[in-house]
Design a protein around this motif. Structure first.
Motif, short mmCIF file in Angstrom:
data_model
loop_
_atom_site.label_atom_id
_atom_site.label_comp_id
_atom_site.label_asym_id
_atom_site.label_seq_id
_atom_site.Cartn_x
_atom_site.Cartn_y
_atom_site.Cartn_z
N THR A 179 0.84 -1.20 0.00
CA THR A 179 0.00 0.00 0.00
C THR A 179 0.87 1.25 0.00
N ASP A 182 3.72 3.15 -5.98
CA ASP A 182 3.16 3.57 -7.27
C ASP A 182 4.25 3.49 -8.33
N ARG A 204 -0.39 -9.33 -9.35
CA ARG A 204 -1.65 -8.72 -9.80
C ARG A 204 -1.89 -7.38 -9.10
N VAL A 205 -1.65 -7.34 -7.80
CA VAL A 205 -1.85 -6.08 -7.05
C VAL A 205 -0.89 -5.02 -7.57
N ALA A 207 0.38 -4.73 -10.50
CA ALA A 207 -0.09 -4.26 -11.81
C ALA A 207 -1.21 -3.25 -11.64
N ASP A 208 -2.12 -3.52 -10.70
CA ASP A 208 -3.22 -2.58 -10.46
C ASP A 208 -2.71 -1.24 -9.95
N LEU A 209 -1.63 -1.28 -9.16
CA LEU A 209 -1.06 -0.06 -8.59
C LEU A 209 -0.15 0.68 -9.57
N GLY A 210 0.19 0.02 -10.67
CA GLY A 210 1.09 0.64 -11.63
C GLY A 210 2.55 0.60 -11.20
N VAL A 226 0.26 -11.58 -14.95
CA VAL A 226 0.11 -10.26 -15.58
C VAL A 226 1.47 -9.88 -16.15
#
Length: 287
Positions: A179, A182, A204-205, A207-210, A226
């Protein structure tokens, strides 16, 4: 256990045949069951001697199990053992005969290092180094056998730059570590066999966060769930029952050396400051 439609394994065949075995055949059965994972390493004569039975009894026993001969059973055991080793299960042992165990390990590690060098030569290592040297923060994650590698990589990178952390810490989860990351940060996922599902979930997380990710893994791994920024594949199979991480640690050294060189004066200054802190704290033995 064998999957649906696959032939039964050696232990399953022994269990099914046990009620009809003679006392002599049961001696062979007990030996075979105890050595099911490394049966390929024994000749028929060795099985007979170690089980306290005749070679004829050994041949008859394996025919009762449905094999055409002991040679067929041995070949199947070798195939099964290779499949287990490919998943990282410590089965079998060093090849019988030949050179001593040290020479066998050294020769195998040289082969792994040669394969690693060829792979790294084909990768964009300068881009990997740029990512690790220039990121705001670097998080290195590894589970099971991969955790010591992650810890070592973190310690080496920390000599050349600040803000490098490792996880998961004992008794902790990784959500708190991820968390806040970025695109300015970097995530290194060390995922050598035998992998846990955590590695794929973390990718996966990320990738979602960039968050750009470097994946360190072995040839037996499938493609990541991913896309990742960089993927370095390093062989870890050993000549016997256990994996070898010689090529992995060399890869860590290559990455750390690259980061130190890329950091230039800032890296050299940090090495000097860390050494000064060690002296002040008296943490290290002075030679």
């Amino acid at each position: 256990m064998p999957g649906a439609g696959s032939p039964p394994g050696l232990r399953q065949r022994i269990d099914a045949a046990w009620p009809g075995l003679t006392p002599a055949e049961r001696q062979v059965a007990q030996f075979a069951a105890e050595h099911a994972d490394d049966l390929a390493g024994f000749s028929g004569a060795e099985v007979a001697e170690l089980a306290g039975a005749s070679k004829a009894t050994v041949s008859r026993f394996f025919r009762r199990l449905g094999y055409a001969s002991y040679a067929q059973a041995r070949a199947q055991a070798r195939t099964d053992a290779r499949a287990l080793r490919a998943r990282g299960v410590p089965t079998g042992g060093l090849p019988a005969g030949g050179t001593g165990p040290v020479d066998v390990h050294v020769a195998h590690d040289v082969d792994n290092l040669t394969r690693t060098a060829a792979h790294l030569a084909a990768e964009d290592l300068p881009a990997v180094v740029d990512l690790l040297a220039g990121a705001r923060r670097v998080l290195v994650l590894g589970w099971r056998n991969s955790h010591p590698v992650a810890l070592h990589l973190r310690e080496q990178l920390l000599q050349a730059r600040a803000d490098v952390s490792v996880g998961p810490a004992p008794g902790q989860t990784v959500a708190e570590e991820l968390t806040g990351l970025d695109g300015r940060d970097a995530l290194v996922v060390v995922a050598f066999r035998r992998r846990t599902p955590d590695a794929a979930a973390v990718l996966r997380v990320a990738a979602d966060l960039g968050v750009p990710c470097l994946l360190l893994t072995d040839p037996a791994a499938g493609p990541p769930p991913v896309p990742v920024a960089h993927r370095l594949v390093v062989p870890v199979e050993g000549p016997g029952a256990f994996d070898s991480y010689a090529a992995v640690m060399t890869t860590v050294a290559v990455l750390a050396e690259g980061v130190l060189a890329r950091r230039g004066r800032a890296g050299r200054d940090r090495v000097r400051d860390v050494a000064r802190a060690h002296r002040t704290l008296g943490e290290l033995e002075e030679l």
